[in-house]
Design a protein around this motif. Structure first.
Motif, PDB file in Angstrom:
ATOM      1  N   SER A   1       0.816  -1.202   0.000  1.00 43.23           N
ATOM      2  CA  SER A   1       0.000   0.000   0.000  1.00 43.23           C
ATOM      3  C   SER A   1       0.855   1.260   0.000  1.00 43.23           C
ATOM      4  CB  SER A   1      -0.907  -0.015   1.234  1.00 43.23           C
ATOM      5  OG  SER A   1      -1.843   1.011   1.159  1.00 43.23           O
ATOM      6  N   VAL A   2       1.870   1.274   0.869  1.00 46.82           N
ATOM      7  CA  VAL A   2       2.758   2.438   0.946  1.00 46.82           C
ATOM      8  C   VAL A   2       3.467   2.643  -0.388  1.00 46.82           C
ATOM      9  CG1 VAL A   2       4.840   3.375   2.054  1.00 46.82           C
ATOM     10  CG2 VAL A   2       3.062   2.300   3.450  1.00 46.82           C
ATOM     11  N   ALA A   3       3.976   1.545  -0.969  1.00 48.73           N
ATOM     12  CA  ALA A   3       4.686   1.639  -2.238  1.00 48.73           C
ATOM     13  C   ALA A   3       3.749   2.140  -3.339  1.00 48.73           C
ATOM     14  CB  ALA A   3       5.259   0.275  -2.620  1.00 48.73           C
ATOM     15  N   ALA A   4       2.506   1.631  -3.344  1.00 46.09           N
ATOM     16  CA  ALA A   4       1.549   2.044  -4.376  1.00 46.09           C
ATOM     17  C   ALA A   4       1.197   3.523  -4.227  1.00 46.09           C
ATOM     18  CB  ALA A   4       0.286   1.190  -4.280  1.00 46.09           C
ATOM     19  N   LEU A   5       1.010   3.959  -2.987  1.00 48.49           N
ATOM     20  CA  LEU A   5       0.667   5.364  -2.748  1.00 48.49           C
ATOM     21  C   LEU A   5       1.805   6.284  -3.161  1.00 48.49           C
ATOM     22  CD1 LEU A   5      -1.158   4.922   0.664  1.00 48.49           C
ATOM     23  CD2 LEU A   5      -2.178   5.901  -1.402  1.00 48.49           C
ATOM     24  N   LEU A   6       3.029   5.900  -2.799  1.00 48.57           N
ATOM     25  CA  LEU A   6       4.187   6.706  -3.201  1.00 48.57           C
ATOM     26  C   LEU A   6       4.339   6.686  -4.723  1.00 48.57           C
ATOM     27  CD1 LEU A   6       6.803   5.777  -0.444  1.00 48.57           C
ATOM     28  CD2 LEU A   6       5.791   8.034  -0.843  1.00 48.57           C
ATOM     29  N   GLY A   7       4.105   5.516  -5.303  1.00 45.78           N
ATOM     30  CA  GLY A   7       4.232   5.364  -6.758  1.00 45.78           C
ATOM     31  C   GLY A   7       3.268   6.262  -7.503  1.00 45.78           C
ATOM     32  N   THR A   8       1.997   6.272  -7.066  1.00 45.92           N
ATOM     33  CA  THR A   8       1.015   7.113  -7.767  1.00 45.92           C
ATOM     34  C   THR A   8       1.327   8.589  -7.574  1.00 45.92           C
ATOM     35  OG1 THR A   8      -0.459   6.915  -5.856  1.00 45.92           O
ATOM     36  CG2 THR A   8      -0.894   5.461  -7.716  1.00 45.92           C
ATOM     37  N   LEU A   9       1.821   8.922  -6.373  1.00 48.92           N
ATOM     38  CA  LEU A   9       2.170  10.321  -6.106  1.00 48.92           C
ATOM     39  C   LEU A   9       3.309  10.764  -7.036  1.00 48.92           C
ATOM     40  CD1 LEU A   9       1.121  12.458  -4.139  1.00 48.92           C
ATOM     41  CD2 LEU A   9       2.932  11.825  -2.557  1.00 48.92           C
ATOM     42  N   LEU A  10       4.313   9.901  -7.180  1.00 51.30           N
ATOM     43  CA  LEU A  10       5.439  10.222  -8.066  1.00 51.30           C
ATOM     44  C   LEU A  10       4.985  10.262  -9.526  1.00 51.30           C
ATOM     45  CD1 LEU A  10       8.234   8.089  -6.366  1.00 51.30           C
ATOM     46  CD2 LEU A  10       8.160  10.585  -6.513  1.00 51.30           C
ATOM     47  N   TRP A  11       4.038   9.406  -9.861  1.00 47.99           N
ATOM     48  CA  TRP A  11       3.530   9.384 -11.229  1.00 47.99           C
ATOM     49  C   TRP A  11       2.838  10.706 -11.579  1.00 47.99           C
ATOM     50  CZ3 TRP A  11      -1.613   7.561 -13.322  1.00 47.99           C
ATOM     51  CH2 TRP A  11      -1.564   7.438 -14.714  1.00 47.99           C
ATOM     52  N   VAL A  12       2.045  11.175 -10.601  1.00 50.48           N
ATOM     53  CA  VAL A  12       1.405  12.473 -10.812  1.00 50.48           C
ATOM     54  C   VAL A  12       2.482  13.542 -10.946  1.00 50.48           C
ATOM     55  CG1 VAL A  12      -0.139  14.212  -9.842  1.00 50.48           C
ATOM     56  CG2 VAL A  12      -0.652  11.798  -9.540  1.00 50.48           C
ATOM     57  N   GLY A  13       3.497  13.429 -10.065  1.00 48.05           N
ATOM     58  CA  GLY A  13       4.592  14.401 -10.101  1.00 48.05           C
ATOM     59  C   GLY A  13       5.281  14.416 -11.453  1.00 48.05           C
ATOM     60  N   SER A  14       5.391  13.234 -12.065  1.00 51.87           N
ATOM     61  CA  SER A  14       6.089  13.145 -13.352  1.00 51.87           C
ATOM     62  C   SER A  14       5.312  13.848 -14.458  1.00 51.87           C
ATOM     63  CB  SER A  14       6.307  11.673 -13.735  1.00 51.87           C
ATOM     64  OG  SER A  14       5.079  11.091 -14.140  1.00 51.87           O
ATOM     65  N   ARG A  15       4.043  14.115 -14.230  1.00 53.41           N
ATOM     66  CA  ARG A  15       3.200  14.717 -15.263  1.00 53.41           C
ATOM     67  C   ARG A  15       3.008  16.214 -15.040  1.00 53.41           C
ATOM     68  NH1 ARG A  15       1.212  10.637 -17.963  1.00 53.41           N
ATOM     69  NH2 ARG A  15      -0.249  11.947 -19.090  1.00 53.41           N
ATOM     70  N   VAL A  16       3.650  16.707 -13.994  1.00 55.64           N
ATOM     71  CA  VAL A  16       3.479  18.122 -13.659  1.00 55.64           C
ATOM     72  C   VAL A  16       4.500  18.967 -14.388  1.00 55.64           C
ATOM     73  CG1 VAL A  16       3.800  19.796 -11.787  1.00 55.64           C
ATOM     74  CG2 VAL A  16       2.393  17.758 -11.430  1.00 55.64           C
ATOM     75  N   GLU A  17       4.035  20.080 -14.906  1.00 57.40           N
ATOM     76  CA  GLU A  17       4.931  21.060 -15.525  1.00 57.40           C
ATOM     77  C   GLU A  17       5.227  22.107 -14.468  1.00 57.40           C
ATOM     78  OE1 GLU A  17       6.399  21.356 -18.360  1.00 57.40           O
ATOM     79  OE2 GLU A  17       5.587  19.530 -19.267  1.00 57.40           O
ATOM     80  N   PRO A  18       6.428  22.129 -13.909  1.00 58.53           N
ATOM     81  CA  PRO A  18       6.720  23.076 -12.834  1.00 58.53           C
ATOM     82  C   PRO A  18       6.472  24.518 -13.258  1.00 58.53           C
ATOM     83  CG  PRO A  18       8.498  21.495 -13.077  1.00 58.53           C
ATOM     84  CD  PRO A  18       7.587  21.294 -14.237  1.00 58.53           C
ATOM     85  N   ALA A  19       6.605  24.775 -14.541  1.00 58.23           N
ATOM     86  CA  ALA A  19       6.437  26.160 -14.991  1.00 58.23           C
ATOM     87  C   ALA A  19       4.971  26.569 -14.997  1.00 58.23           C
ATOM     88  CB  ALA A  19       7.021  26.316 -16.388  1.00 58.23           C
ATOM     89  N   ALA A  20       4.113  25.570 -15.018  1.00 59.71           N
ATOM     90  CA  ALA A  20       2.679  25.879 -15.088  1.00 59.71           C
ATOM     91  C   ALA A  20       2.233  26.626 -13.848  1.00 59.71           C
ATOM     92  CB  ALA A  20       1.880  24.592 -15.245  1.00 59.71           C
TER      93      ALA A  20
END
Lengths: 364, 202
Positions: free
Chosen positions: B182-201
């Motif tokens: 569960s912890v790994a999945a939660l961290l994984g999805t959080l990082l996945w969302v992070g990977s799709r973020v444009e910091p400049a946005a």
């Protein structure tokens, strides 16, 4: 419903031993024959003290190796379900105990004690002393079995393992493993030895209190914080959940369709075999007969406690039910006092009994 | 997916750093918004309560007002009673509500609940945001499901009774891994969302 609670519970740390705790290891005659010397070093190579064991091994339908191979994890670690090592008793029942709730009753040398099922479902073992005798009163929710064992200088704990869904105890002296129903070690230094047992009656609080008004009753002051009103498996006193479902949580050693898996039987086993009487049938018919090998046995109902007693009846003496007891050779006796050799019996769920003793006769 | 391919360890490290940075940006961005904060708090609290209910530590009982504490709470608090479950040291009863206090499980539940809350907040904010995130708002919360299941694995896997499934060695082993999964999945999805973020946005 009001429920009074003490601000602070007196507790005893799990793992404390009774060595030097004032437990006298002397053994009176009890079911199972003479005890090994209590308090002495084990003679089996293990360093710790050992529980008193019976002269003769109880019947096993499987060899101990097969039983050991069928040990499974119950999903909790050793002592994850903590035994009660310092039980507290009261003359009045806990407020959570309803008249129709199951209790496990023991009478010994005039000392009567009741152990409510709703408390034991969270602990499974109570290391106690009754009339000066160190004993373990044990309960397995998954097989519906309440049994008593002499424990001598050692305590029993919950191993977290199961065989045929049955609580597997360990003794804190030799760390041998004892499936409760078998009362025989299947792992560890005492493998193949059987414990000395005494009768525990599964009845209701109302019936027990009426029969033994002076009884003491185990309280919720167990030394542990638990939600004692919650039974994780289901409910008795209007039986529900696991206790009435045909499903079992773990696969039995052997399936048997002669009765509903959770039907309650009054079972007995000797050194030579096993025999089970359907409890509902016994309570309605009051006298039932069966055999272990060539030896006839008779079961009689105690209608006050809604339980049964089983006797070896090698001469096939006629036992008849009367309003106030049972007649044998023209004399009337109480259900628990027939002049025959009484065989230790206890309630069990049919699937568990049939799994351990597939060749057992089933009488209904 | 990044097209900026840098072979070797340095590239991998840089990738992880960027992922961490972007996730941090996503989390801070989500919590900077009112809807993000509300979602974080509501989802986190709901998960925390569900976890305690699953554990059997929270529920209803006979009405009373009482607190009982074991005599050696510091020792007891670290005593394991199951996979990622520890001994309760107190029972608190407020009216019909009963709460068993197992400090380590409260801590663990808090961590899981925070991760679930963050996942949902970030997912929803990203979903509403300008970047074309193909992430549904329920994905992050769903990652917490194994953790909830691990909560109901107490006192033997009685949850299997409800499911009508017979226990097996494999299933029981799985219970032991539910929480780390569960912890790994939660961290994984959080990082996945992070990977799709444009910091400049903005």
């Amino acid at each position: 419903m009001d429920r009074s609670r003490r601000q602070f519970l007196m507790t005893l740390g799990v793992g404390a031993t009774l060595g030097g705790a004032g437990c006298v290891g002397g053994d009176d005659a009890a079911t199972g024959g003479s005890a090994s010397e209590a308090g002495t070093a084990a003679t089996d190579g293990s360093a710790g003290p050992k529980p008193p064991t019976a002269d003769d091994r109880l019947y096993l339908a499987y060899d101990t190796g097969t039983l050991e191979a069928n040990i499974v994890s119950g999903g909790v670690p050793k002592d994850g379900i903590p035994a009660i090592d310092e039980p507290q008793f009261a003359d009045t029942p806990p407020s959570g105990l309803e008249p129709g709730d199951p209790v496990f009753g023991v009478v010994r040398d005039g000392d009567a004690k009741a152990y409510p099922q709703y408390i034991l479902v969270h602990h499974e073992i109570v290391n106690d002393a009754i009339a000066g005798h160190p004993v373990a009163v044990t309960y397995c929710p998954l097989t519906g079995t309440a049994q008593g064992f002499e424990r001598g200088p050692v305590e029993f704990g919950v191993s977290g393992r199961l065989v045929n869904s049955n609580l597997t105890m360990y003794d804190r002296g030799t760390d041998s493993w004892w499936p409760q129903i078998l009362a025989t070690a299947i792992k560890g230094p005492l493998t193949g030895e059987s414990l000395r047992e005494f009768r525990v009656v599964w009845t209701t609080w109302k019936r027990w209190a009426r029969a033994y008004p002076e009884t003491a009753v185990l309280t919720e002051e167990t030394g542990f914080s638990r939600r004692y009103g919650v039974d994780p498996y289901g409910q008795y006193n209007e039986t529900r959940g696991y206790y009435s479902s045909p499903r079992t949580l773990f696969e039995p050693l052997q399936g048997d369709s002669r009765a509903h898996p959770k039907a309650v039987v009054v079972g007995t086993r000797t050194e030579t075999g096993a025999l089970a009487f359907d409890k509902a049938a016994l309570l309605s018919q009051r006298v039932l007969t069966g055999h272990i090998g060539e030896t006839p046995h008779v079961a009689v109902a105690d209608t006050d406690l809604a339980t049964g007693y089983v006797y070896a009846n090698p001469e096939s003496a006629t036992v008849e039910a009367l309003a106030d007891g049972y007649t044998l050779d023209g004399t009337t006796y109480d259900a628990d006092a027939l002049p025959l050799d009484r065989s230790l019996a206890f309630d069990a769920m049919w699937f568990a009994w049939a799994g351990f003793y597939p060749e057992s006769t089933y009488v209904d | 997916m990044s097209t900026d391919r840098q072979p070797g360890e340095a590239g991998l490290t840089a990738g992880f750093e960027r992922l961490g940075r972007n996730t941090g940006v996503a989390v801070r961005g989500a919590l900077a918004r009112r809807d993000g904060r509300t979602l974080f708090a509501a989802a986190g609290l709901a998960y925390f309560l569900l976890y305690l209910v699953g554990l059997g530590h929270l529920g209803l009982g006979p009405p009373d007002y009482a607190v009982s504490v074991v005599s050696n709470p510091l020792t007891r608090a670290f005593r394991p009673v199951g996979p990622f479950q520890w001994e309760p040291i107190a029972l608190v009863v407020v009216g019909p509500v009963e709460l068993l206090v197992a400090p380590l499980n409260l801590l663990l539940g808090g961590v899981l609940a925070s991760l679930v809350g963050l996942n949902l907040a970030v997912s929803v904010v990203a979903w509403r945001g300008p970047s074309a995130c193909r992430l549904g708002p329920g994905a992050g919360a769903a990652s917490g499901l194994p953790g909830l299941l691990s909560g109901v694995a107490c006192c033997g896997p009685t949850v299997l009774l409800v499911a009508g499934v017979q226990a097996s060695a494999g299933l029981l082993s799985l219970f032991r891994w539910l929480l780390p999964i569960s912890v790994a999945a939660l961290l994984g999805t959080l990082l996945w969302v992070g990977s799709r973020v444009e910091p400049a946005a903005k």
